[in-house]
Design an enzyme around this catalytic site. Structure first.
Site, PDB file in Angstrom:
ATOM      1  N   PHE A  38       0.824  -1.206   0.000  1.00 44.34           N
ATOM      2  CA  PHE A  38       0.000   0.000   0.000  1.00 44.34           C
ATOM      3  C   PHE A  38       0.870   1.272   0.000  1.00 44.34           C
ATOM      4  O   PHE A  38       0.857   2.052  -0.968  1.00 44.34           O
ATOM      5  CB  PHE A  38      -0.943  -0.103   1.204  1.00 44.34           C
ATOM      6  CG  PHE A  38      -1.501   1.174   1.713  1.00 44.34           C
ATOM      7  CD1 PHE A  38      -2.150   2.060   0.856  1.00 44.34           C
ATOM      8  CD2 PHE A  38      -1.415   1.492   3.067  1.00 44.34           C
ATOM      9  CE1 PHE A  38      -2.681   3.244   1.334  1.00 44.34           C
ATOM     10  CE2 PHE A  38      -1.949   2.666   3.551  1.00 44.34           C
ATOM     11  CZ  PHE A  38      -2.577   3.550   2.682  1.00 44.34           C
ATOM     12  N   GLY A  63       1.483  -7.580  -0.587  1.00 40.81           N
ATOM     13  CA  GLY A  63       1.551  -6.663  -1.734  1.00 40.81           C
ATOM     14  C   GLY A  63       1.053  -7.330  -3.008  1.00 40.81           C
ATOM     15  O   GLY A  63       0.878  -8.556  -3.041  1.00 40.81           O
ATOM     16  N   LEU A  88      20.454  -9.873  -0.096  1.00 40.26           N
ATOM     17  CA  LEU A  88      20.198  -9.283  -1.408  1.00 40.26           C
ATOM     18  C   LEU A  88      21.430  -8.500  -1.817  1.00 40.26           C
ATOM     19  O   LEU A  88      21.938  -7.686  -1.038  1.00 40.26           O
ATOM     20  CB  LEU A  88      18.987  -8.339  -1.293  1.00 40.26           C
ATOM     21  CG  LEU A  88      18.621  -7.526  -2.528  1.00 40.26           C
ATOM     22  CD1 LEU A  88      18.026  -8.431  -3.601  1.00 40.26           C
ATOM     23  CD2 LEU A  88      17.610  -6.431  -2.171  1.00 40.26           C
ATOM     24  N   TYR A 170       5.112  -7.941  16.009  1.00 37.44           N
ATOM     25  CA  TYR A 170       5.233  -6.723  15.194  1.00 37.44           C
ATOM     26  C   TYR A 170       5.886  -5.608  16.002  1.00 37.44           C
ATOM     27  O   TYR A 170       6.900  -5.032  15.575  1.00 37.44           O
ATOM     28  CB  TYR A 170       3.844  -6.310  14.730  1.00 37.44           C
ATOM     29  CG  TYR A 170       3.812  -5.099  13.815  1.00 37.44           C
ATOM     30  CD1 TYR A 170       4.341  -5.168  12.530  1.00 37.44           C
ATOM     31  CD2 TYR A 170       3.218  -3.909  14.231  1.00 37.44           C
ATOM     32  CE1 TYR A 170       4.278  -4.061  11.677  1.00 37.44           C
ATOM     33  CE2 TYR A 170       3.149  -2.810  13.384  1.00 37.44           C
ATOM     34  CZ  TYR A 170       3.680  -2.888  12.109  1.00 37.44           C
ATOM     35  OH  TYR A 170       3.619  -1.805  11.275  1.00 37.44           O
ATOM     36  N   THR A 200      -2.312   4.930   8.525  1.00 38.23           N
ATOM     37  CA  THR A 200      -2.507   5.593   7.236  1.00 38.23           C
ATOM     38  C   THR A 200      -3.515   4.776   6.440  1.00 38.23           C
ATOM     39  O   THR A 200      -3.543   3.556   6.555  1.00 38.23           O
ATOM     40  CB  THR A 200      -1.171   5.606   6.462  1.00 38.23           C
ATOM     41  OG1 THR A 200      -0.169   6.107   7.330  1.00 38.23           O
ATOM     42  CG2 THR A 200      -1.243   6.468   5.227  1.00 38.23           C
ATOM     43  N   HIS A 206      -5.173  -2.911   1.360  1.00 37.13           N
ATOM     44  CA  HIS A 206      -5.874  -4.181   1.241  1.00 37.13           C
ATOM     45  C   HIS A 206      -7.271  -4.085   1.810  1.00 37.13           C
ATOM     46  O   HIS A 206      -7.442  -3.610   2.924  1.00 37.13           O
ATOM     47  CB  HIS A 206      -5.103  -5.236   2.025  1.00 37.13           C
ATOM     48  CG  HIS A 206      -4.662  -6.353   1.163  1.00 37.13           C
ATOM     49  ND1 HIS A 206      -5.390  -7.500   1.057  1.00 37.13           N
ATOM     50  CD2 HIS A 206      -3.608  -6.473   0.335  1.00 37.13           C
ATOM     51  CE1 HIS A 206      -4.782  -8.297   0.210  1.00 37.13           C
ATOM     52  NE2 HIS A 206      -3.702  -7.698  -0.245  1.00 37.13           N
TER      53      HIS A 206
HETATM   54  P1  NAD Z   1       1.494  -3.564   3.140  1.00 36.56           P
HETATM   55  O1  NAD Z   1       1.210  -4.884   3.766  1.00 36.56           O
HETATM   56  O2  NAD Z   1       0.558  -3.055   2.099  1.00 36.56           O
HETATM   57  O3  NAD Z   1       2.967  -3.545   2.530  1.00 36.56           O
HETATM   58  C1  NAD Z   1       4.026  -4.306   3.027  1.00 36.56           C
HETATM   59  C2  NAD Z   1       4.744  -4.925   1.843  1.00 36.56           C
HETATM   60  O4  NAD Z   1       5.868  -5.692   2.312  1.00 36.56           O
HETATM   61  C3  NAD Z   1       3.854  -5.867   1.042  1.00 36.56           C
HETATM   62  O5  NAD Z   1       3.963  -5.577  -0.325  1.00 36.56           O
HETATM   63  C4  NAD Z   1       4.424  -7.250   1.383  1.00 36.56           C
HETATM   64  O6  NAD Z   1       4.190  -8.186   0.351  1.00 36.56           O
HETATM   65  C5  NAD Z   1       5.881  -6.918   1.616  1.00 36.56           C
HETATM   66  N1  NAD Z   1       6.593  -7.892   2.452  1.00 36.56           N
HETATM   67  C6  NAD Z   1       6.201  -8.407   3.644  1.00 36.56           C
HETATM   68  N2  NAD Z   1       7.121  -9.270   4.091  1.00 36.56           N
HETATM   69  C7  NAD Z   1       8.130  -9.283   3.190  1.00 36.56           C
HETATM   70  C8  NAD Z   1       9.365  -9.976   3.092  1.00 36.56           C
HETATM   71  N3  NAD Z   1       9.747 -10.840   4.034  1.00 36.56           N
HETATM   72  N4  NAD Z   1      10.145  -9.759   2.006  1.00 36.56           N
HETATM   73  C9  NAD Z   1       9.760  -8.897   1.028  1.00 36.56           C
HETATM   74  N5  NAD Z   1       8.596  -8.210   1.068  1.00 36.56           N
HETATM   75  C10 NAD Z   1       7.799  -8.406   2.131  1.00 36.56           C
HETATM   76  O7  NAD Z   1       1.626  -2.517   4.333  1.00 36.56           O
HETATM   77  P2  NAD Z   1       1.805  -0.924   4.316  1.00 36.56           P
HETATM   78  O8  NAD Z   1       0.646  -0.363   5.033  1.00 36.56           O
HETATM   79  O9  NAD Z   1       2.147  -0.453   2.958  1.00 36.56           O
HETATM   80  O10 NAD Z   1       3.087  -0.762   5.248  1.00 36.56           O
HETATM   81  C11 NAD Z   1       4.386  -0.506   4.747  1.00 36.56           C
HETATM   82  C12 NAD Z   1       5.349  -0.290   5.903  1.00 36.56           C
HETATM   83  O11 NAD Z   1       4.939   0.830   6.690  1.00 36.56           O
HETATM   84  C13 NAD Z   1       5.447  -1.483   6.846  1.00 36.56           C
HETATM   85  O12 NAD Z   1       6.790  -1.652   7.247  1.00 36.56           O
HETATM   86  C14 NAD Z   1       4.617  -1.062   8.027  1.00 36.56           C
HETATM   87  O13 NAD Z   1       5.055  -1.685   9.207  1.00 36.56           O
HETATM   88  C15 NAD Z   1       4.822   0.440   8.050  1.00 36.56           C
HETATM   89  N6  NAD Z   1       3.686   1.139   8.677  1.00 36.56           N
HETATM   90  C16 NAD Z   1       2.484   1.261   8.031  1.00 36.56           C
HETATM   91  C17 NAD Z   1       1.429   1.903   8.668  1.00 36.56           C
HETATM   92  C18 NAD Z   1       0.091   2.068   7.997  1.00 36.56           C
HETATM   93  O14 NAD Z   1      -0.811   2.603   8.631  1.00 36.56           O
HETATM   94  N7  NAD Z   1      -0.094   1.659   6.771  1.00 36.56           N
HETATM   95  C19 NAD Z   1       1.589   2.396   9.965  1.00 36.56           C
HETATM   96  C20 NAD Z   1       2.817   2.228  10.598  1.00 36.56           C
HETATM   97  C21 NAD Z   1       3.863   1.612   9.937  1.00 36.56           C
HETATM   98  N1  UDP Z   2      23.895  -8.536   3.277  1.00 37.35           N
HETATM   99  C1  UDP Z   2      23.048  -8.431   2.189  1.00 37.35           C
HETATM  100  N2  UDP Z   2      23.468  -7.691   1.109  1.00 37.35           N
HETATM  101  C2  UDP Z   2      24.671  -7.073   1.075  1.00 37.35           C
HETATM  102  C3  UDP Z   2      25.523  -7.180   2.195  1.00 37.35           C
HETATM  103  C4  UDP Z   2      25.103  -7.917   3.277  1.00 37.35           C
HETATM  104  O1  UDP Z   2      21.945  -8.955   2.176  1.00 37.35           O
HETATM  105  O2  UDP Z   2      24.963  -6.437   0.047  1.00 37.35           O
HETATM  106  C5  UDP Z   2      23.461  -9.332   4.430  1.00 37.35           C
HETATM  107  C6  UDP Z   2      24.466 -10.395   4.811  1.00 37.35           C
HETATM  108  O3  UDP Z   2      24.092 -11.621   4.218  1.00 37.35           O
HETATM  109  C7  UDP Z   2      24.365 -10.479   6.316  1.00 37.35           C
HETATM  110  C8  UDP Z   2      23.688  -9.195   6.748  1.00 37.35           C
HETATM  111  O4  UDP Z   2      23.389  -8.474   5.550  1.00 37.35           O
HETATM  112  O5  UDP Z   2      23.511 -11.563   6.692  1.00 37.35           O
HETATM  113  C9  UDP Z   2      24.537  -8.347   7.625  1.00 37.35           C
HETATM  114  O6  UDP Z   2      25.674  -7.964   6.898  1.00 37.35           O
HETATM  115  P1  UDP Z   2      26.950  -7.374   7.617  1.00 37.35           P
HETATM  116  O7  UDP Z   2      27.986  -7.146   6.566  1.00 37.35           O
HETATM  117  O8  UDP Z   2      26.584  -6.210   8.458  1.00 37.35           O
HETATM  118  O9  UDP Z   2      27.322  -8.506   8.623  1.00 37.35           O
HETATM  119  P2  UDP Z   2      28.264  -9.803   8.436  1.00 37.35           P
HETATM  120  O10 UDP Z   2      27.944 -10.380   7.089  1.00 37.35           O
HETATM  121  O11 UDP Z   2      29.632  -9.276   8.548  1.00 37.35           O
HETATM  122  O12 UDP Z   2      27.811 -10.671   9.558  1.00 37.35           O
END
Ligand code: NAD
Ligand code: UDP
Length: 335
Positions: A38, A63, A88, A170, A200, A206
Site C-alpha cells: 500500500f 503486496g 540481497l 510486530y 494511514t 488491502h
Molecule cells: P502492506 O502490507 O501493504 O505492505 C508491506 C509490503 O511488504 C507488502 O507488499 C508485502 O508483500 C511486503 N513484504 C512483507 N514481508 C516481506 C518480506 N519478508 N520480504 C519482502 N517483502 C515483504 O503494508 P503498508 O501499510 O504499505 O506498510 C508498509 C510499511 O509501513 C510497513 O513496514 C509497516 O510496518 C509500516 N507502517 C504502516 C502503517 C500504515 O498505517 N499503513 C503504519 C505504521 C507503519
Molecule cells: N547482506 C546483504 N546484502 C549485502 C551485504 C550484506 O543482504 O549487500 C546481508 C548479509 O548476508 C548479512 C547481513 O546483511 O547476513 C549483515 O551484513 P553485515 O555485513 O553487516 O554482517 P556480516 O555479514 O559481517 O555478519
C-alpha cells in the site's frame, strides 16, 4: 492528490505516467522493499515520477503486482520477487525499507515470519546499506509506543509494549529493527532515518486488511471507542521522502494529530457511504492501544512537514477505490 486516479487516466493516453527528466547527478538508484504494498506503491509512483531509478523488492505476501504494474517495462523501473529474509546483493544509493506486514491480522497470521522479516530482513538491508554506502530509511511504527501511558506521544517516549502479547511479533520486531539501525549507525557509520508512522489509509490498501478504515468501509463493525489518527498516503509519502533527504537521524513521528474516536469515525464513514448498516459494539481485542495521537512538532520544526489532505477527501477516495475493487472482484468471480 491520489495518484491512482491520475495514473489510470494516463494509462488510456500513453504507456507510462509522466516522468521528470533528472540529470545523472540528481538521479538516484533507489530500493523500496515492500514496494508492491500500500504505502510502498505510492512511494514508487512519487519517486518514479520524480525521475529516479526505482527497484521494488517484494515477496507479495500482502503486496500485489497490480499496485505497480503501470511501471513494468519502464527503463527506470525494476520489480524483483524476493524475500528480505534472504540476503540481497544489488547496487543502490538509498533504501526505503518498508517490507513487513502492517495490519494485525496479517502480522499475526505467521508471527515467526513477522519477526524474521523485521529482524533478519532489516539486518540484511542494513548489511546491504553498509556494503554499498546507501542511506536506509526504516518504516517504523507508532506501535513502538505500545499502549501508551502518555498522550500525545513524542519521539522521546520509550513506549509501553507487552513483550509476550499477540501484537509483540510486530511491535517488538519494529523496536529491534530501530535498535539495529542505530547499532549500524554507531558501529558501521551507516546513515539511517527512522519514521514512526501512525495509521494511514487510502487507495491500494488491502480491503481485508483488518484495520479500522477498511473494516468500516466494508461495513464491518467495531466496538468501544478507541481514538485513531489517520492520514493519507500522499501526506505520508511526502514525509518519508523529506525525512530521507534531510539530516535527522533520530526517529521522527509522521502522523495526523487530528484526533477522532472510533465511534465518530464509524459514523462519518457510514454517512459518506450512505450505508444502512448499524454500529455494533464488540469486546475489545487484547493489548489494543486505547488512545494514540502523534506529537508531530519535531517533523514540523525540522522537516517543515505536516499532513494537509482533509480527512473527508481521503475517505471519499478510499471509498471509491474499495467500490471499484468490489466491482472488480464481482466481475471476476464468474470468469
Ligand atoms: P502492506 O502490507 O501493504 O505492505 C508491506 C509490503 O511488504 C507488502 O507488499 C508485502 O508483500 C511486503 N513484504 C512483507 N514481508 C516481506 C518480506 N519478508 N520480504 C519482502 N517483502 C515483504 O503494508 P503498508 O501499510 O504499505 O506498510 C508498509 C510499511 O509501513 C510497513 O513496514 C509497516 O510496518 C509500516 N507502517 C504502516 C502503517 C500504515 O498505517 N499503513 C503504519 C505504521 C507503519
Ligand atoms: N547482506 C546483504 N546484502 C549485502 C551485504 C550484506 O543482504 O549487500 C546481508 C548479509 O548476508 C548479512 C547481513 O546483511 O547476513 C549483515 O551484513 P553485515 O555485513 O553487516 O554482517 P556480516 O555479514 O559481517 O555478519
Amino acid at each position: 492528490i491520489d495518484a491512482v486516479c491520475f495514473l489510470s487516466l494516463y494509462s488510456f493516453t500513453q504507456k507510462y505516467p509522466p516522468v521528470k527528466f533528472l540529470s545523472e547527478k540528481d538521479r538516484k538508484r533507489i530500493l523500496i522493499t515492500g514496494g508492491a504494498g500500500f504505502v510502498g506503491s505510492h512511494l514508487t509512483d512519487k519517486l518514479m515520477m520524480d525521475g529516479h531509478e526505482v527497484t521494488v523488492v517484494d515477496n507479495f505476501f500482502t503486496g500485489r503486482k497490480r499496485n505497480v504494474e503501470h511501471w513494468i517495462g519502464h527503463e527506470n523501473f525494476e520489480l524483483i520477487n524476493h524475500d528480505v529474509v534472504e540476503p540481497l546483493y544489488i547496487e543502490v544509493d538509498q533504501i526505503y525499507h518498508l517490507a513487513s506486514p502492517a495490519s494485525p491480522p496479517n502480522y499475526m497470521y505467521n508471527p515467526i515470519k513477522t519477526l524474521k522479516t523485521n529482524t533478519i530482513g532489516t539486518l540484511n538491508m542494513l548489511g546491504l546499506a553498509k556494503r554499498v554506502g546507501a542511506r536506509l530509511l526504516l518504516a517504523s511504527t507508532s506501535e513502538v509506543y505500545g499502549d501508551p501511558e502518555v498522550h500525545p506521544q513524542n519521539e522521546d517516549y520509550w513506549g509501553h509494549v507487552n513483550p509476550i502479547g499477540p501484537r509483540a511479533c510486530y511491535d517488538e520486531g519494529k523496536r529491534v529493527a530501530e535498535t539495529m539501525c542505530y547499532a549500524y549507525m554507531k558501529q558501521e557509520g551507516v546513515e539511517v532515518r527512522v519514521a514512526r508512522i501512525f495509521n494511514t489509509f487510502g487507495s491500494r490498501m488491502h480491503m481485508n486488511d483488518g484495520r479500522v478504515v477498511s473494516n468500516f468501509i466494508l461495513q464491518a463493525l467495531q466496538g468501544e471507542p478507541l481514538t485513531v489518527f489517520l492520514f493519507l498516503p500522499s501526506d505520508l509519502v511526502n514525509g518519508l521522502v523529506s525525512l530521507m533527504n534531510n539530516n535527522i537521524s533520530s526517529p521522527v513521528n509522521l502522523g495526523n494529530p487530528e484526533e477522532h474516536t472510533i465511534l465518530e469515525f464509524a459514523q462519518l464513514i457510514k454517512s459518506l457511504v450512505v450505508s444502512r448498516s448499524h454500529i455494533q459494539f464488540l469486546p475489545e481485542a487484547q493489548d489494543d492501544p486505547q488512545r494514540r495521537r502523534p506529537d508531530i512538532r519535531k517533523a514540523k520544526m525540522l522537516l517543515g512537514w505536516e499532513p494537509v489532505v482533509p480527512l473527508e477527501e481521503g475517505l471519499n477516495k478510499t471509498i471509491q477505490y474499495f467500490s471499484r475493487e468490489l466491482e472488480h472482484q464481482a466481475n471476476n468471480q464468474y470468469v
